[in-house]
Design an enzyme around this catalytic site. Structure first.
Site, mmCIF file in Angstrom:
data_model
loop_
_atom_site.group_PDB
_atom_site.id
_atom_site.type_symbol
_atom_site.label_atom_id
_atom_site.label_comp_id
_atom_site.label_asym_id
_atom_site.label_seq_id
_atom_site.Cartn_x
_atom_site.Cartn_y
_atom_site.Cartn_z
ATOM 1 N N LEU A 102 -37.550 32.155 -57.989
ATOM 2 C CA LEU A 102 -38.085 33.381 -57.402
ATOM 3 C C LEU A 102 -39.354 32.951 -56.678
ATOM 4 O O LEU A 102 -40.065 32.055 -57.164
ATOM 5 C CB LEU A 102 -38.428 34.397 -58.496
ATOM 6 C CG LEU A 102 -37.260 35.052 -59.243
ATOM 7 C CD1 LEU A 102 -37.772 36.022 -60.297
ATOM 8 C CD2 LEU A 102 -36.327 35.772 -58.272
ATOM 9 N N ASP A 103 -39.644 33.577 -55.543
ATOM 10 C CA ASP A 103 -40.867 33.221 -54.815
ATOM 11 C C ASP A 103 -42.090 33.495 -55.690
ATOM 12 O O ASP A 103 -42.028 34.303 -56.620
ATOM 13 C CB ASP A 103 -40.984 34.068 -53.533
ATOM 14 C CG ASP A 103 -39.848 33.780 -52.566
ATOM 15 O OD1 ASP A 103 -39.259 32.695 -52.647
ATOM 16 O OD2 ASP A 103 -39.558 34.673 -51.738
ATOM 17 N N LYS A 104 -43.204 32.873 -55.298
ATOM 18 C CA LYS A 104 -44.438 33.034 -56.082
ATOM 19 C C LYS A 104 -44.823 34.512 -56.227
ATOM 20 O O LYS A 104 -45.283 34.951 -57.277
ATOM 21 C CB LYS A 104 -45.559 32.245 -55.383
ATOM 22 C CG LYS A 104 -46.843 32.178 -56.147
ATOM 23 C CD LYS A 104 -47.808 31.228 -55.435
ATOM 24 C CE LYS A 104 -49.224 31.428 -55.921
ATOM 25 N NZ LYS A 104 -50.176 30.589 -55.172
ATOM 26 N N HIS A 187 -35.747 32.275 -49.837
ATOM 27 C CA HIS A 187 -36.329 33.537 -49.345
ATOM 28 C C HIS A 187 -35.256 34.494 -48.824
ATOM 29 O O HIS A 187 -35.482 35.201 -47.825
ATOM 30 C CB HIS A 187 -37.304 33.282 -48.173
ATOM 31 C CG HIS A 187 -38.511 32.469 -48.531
ATOM 32 N ND1 HIS A 187 -39.153 32.543 -49.744
ATOM 33 C CD2 HIS A 187 -39.216 31.564 -47.808
ATOM 34 C CE1 HIS A 187 -40.184 31.717 -49.755
ATOM 35 N NE2 HIS A 187 -40.233 31.102 -48.618
ATOM 36 N N LYS A 190 -35.976 38.372 -48.263
ATOM 37 C CA LYS A 190 -37.017 38.570 -47.237
ATOM 38 C C LYS A 190 -36.463 38.257 -45.845
ATOM 39 O O LYS A 190 -36.727 38.984 -44.880
ATOM 40 C CB LYS A 190 -38.218 37.672 -47.539
ATOM 41 C CG LYS A 190 -38.973 38.108 -48.790
ATOM 42 C CD LYS A 190 -40.075 37.133 -49.142
ATOM 43 C CE LYS A 190 -40.748 37.536 -50.453
ATOM 44 N NZ LYS A 190 -41.552 36.467 -51.019
#
Ligand code: URA
Length: 237
Positions: A102-104, A187, A190
């Site tokens: 998962l992204d930061k 990502h 997004k």
């Protein structure tokens, strides 16, 4: 398996520490006090006790975390705290790793395990394991976007995504949506919204296959999977 390896794996320190426990006559195997920390034991059958407490051997650990923002989905990082840093030492010694990234800034469901086979199955593109996300979007999400997601969004690098189910919860200049995707490109959510000229402001993973985020877990909290969740993991392995 060697007794010292089993006890070291179960969090009783290094092999040297285990040797000290044995020297102190604190370890029994099948009710006999152990004198050789290198003796062979059967992890499934031998009754190993330390200070009279039975040691139940678990080779694998399966943890569900509600990942907080600001922490990276990795085992090590030179700059940021990792999701593994959030775990107590008794879990860290299993050497768990996050299943997928998962992204930061993304929150929500993250599975941590040392079971490579399970991780592979959950992440394998062939398995089509569905992941659902809740997101806040800058821009008005419309039925045209729902259709575009269903038809397969083309990302900026030309990749055409598999069909994704987009569900609009609220639609205004900051829309709320849920989206279900069955792949895990970098990502991805997004970039899918960027492809329809919108921006993800907040992203949270709600589920992965049949594993659903436990709503009682606060951000950064985690727990072992329950028997039902473990059954699902065994099933897809
Ligand atoms: N898609 C993203 O864009 N980010 C995540 O963290 C997960 C899916």
């Amino acid at each position: 398996m060697r007794l010292d390896k089993l006890l070291a794996n179960m969090g009783f320190g290094s092999r040297k520490d285990v040797k000290a426990l044995v020297k102190g006559k604190r370890v029994t195997v099948d009710t006999k006090v152990v004198s050789d920390s290198g003796m062979q034991v059967d992890p499934e059958k031998s009754n190993v006790q330390v200070d009279g407490q039975k040691v139940v051997y678990k080779p694998f650990i399966y943890l569900m975390m509600n990942k907080p923002p600001g922490v990276v989905s990795a085992t090590e990082d030179n700059h940021d705290r990792t999701v593994v840093d959030l775990l107590r030492p008794e879990y860290q010694h299993y050497k768990p790793f996050p299943v997928g990234r998962l992204d930061k800034d993304t929150e929500g469901l993250l599975l941590l395990t040392n079971d490579g086979k399970l991780a592979h199955q959950l992440l394998s593109p062939k398995k089509d394991v569905e992941k659902t996300y809740y997101a806040k979007i800058l821009g008005i999400v419309t039925n045209k976007d729902v259709e575009a997601f269903l038809n397969g969004i083309q990302l900026e690098d030309g990749y055409v995504c598999k069909p994704a189910r987009l569900n609009i919860l609220t639609s205004n200049d900051q829309s709320e949506i849920e989206v279900a995707i069955s792949e895990g490109k970098f990502h991805q959510v997004k970039r899918m919204f960027e492809a329809v000229d919108k921006r993800v402001l907040y992203l949270k993973r709600l589920s992965m296959g049949e594993l659903e985020l436990d709503n009682t877990l606060k951000l950064g909290a985690y727990r072992e999977l329950n028997p039902e969740e473990l059954t699902y993991c065994q099933m897809i392995k």
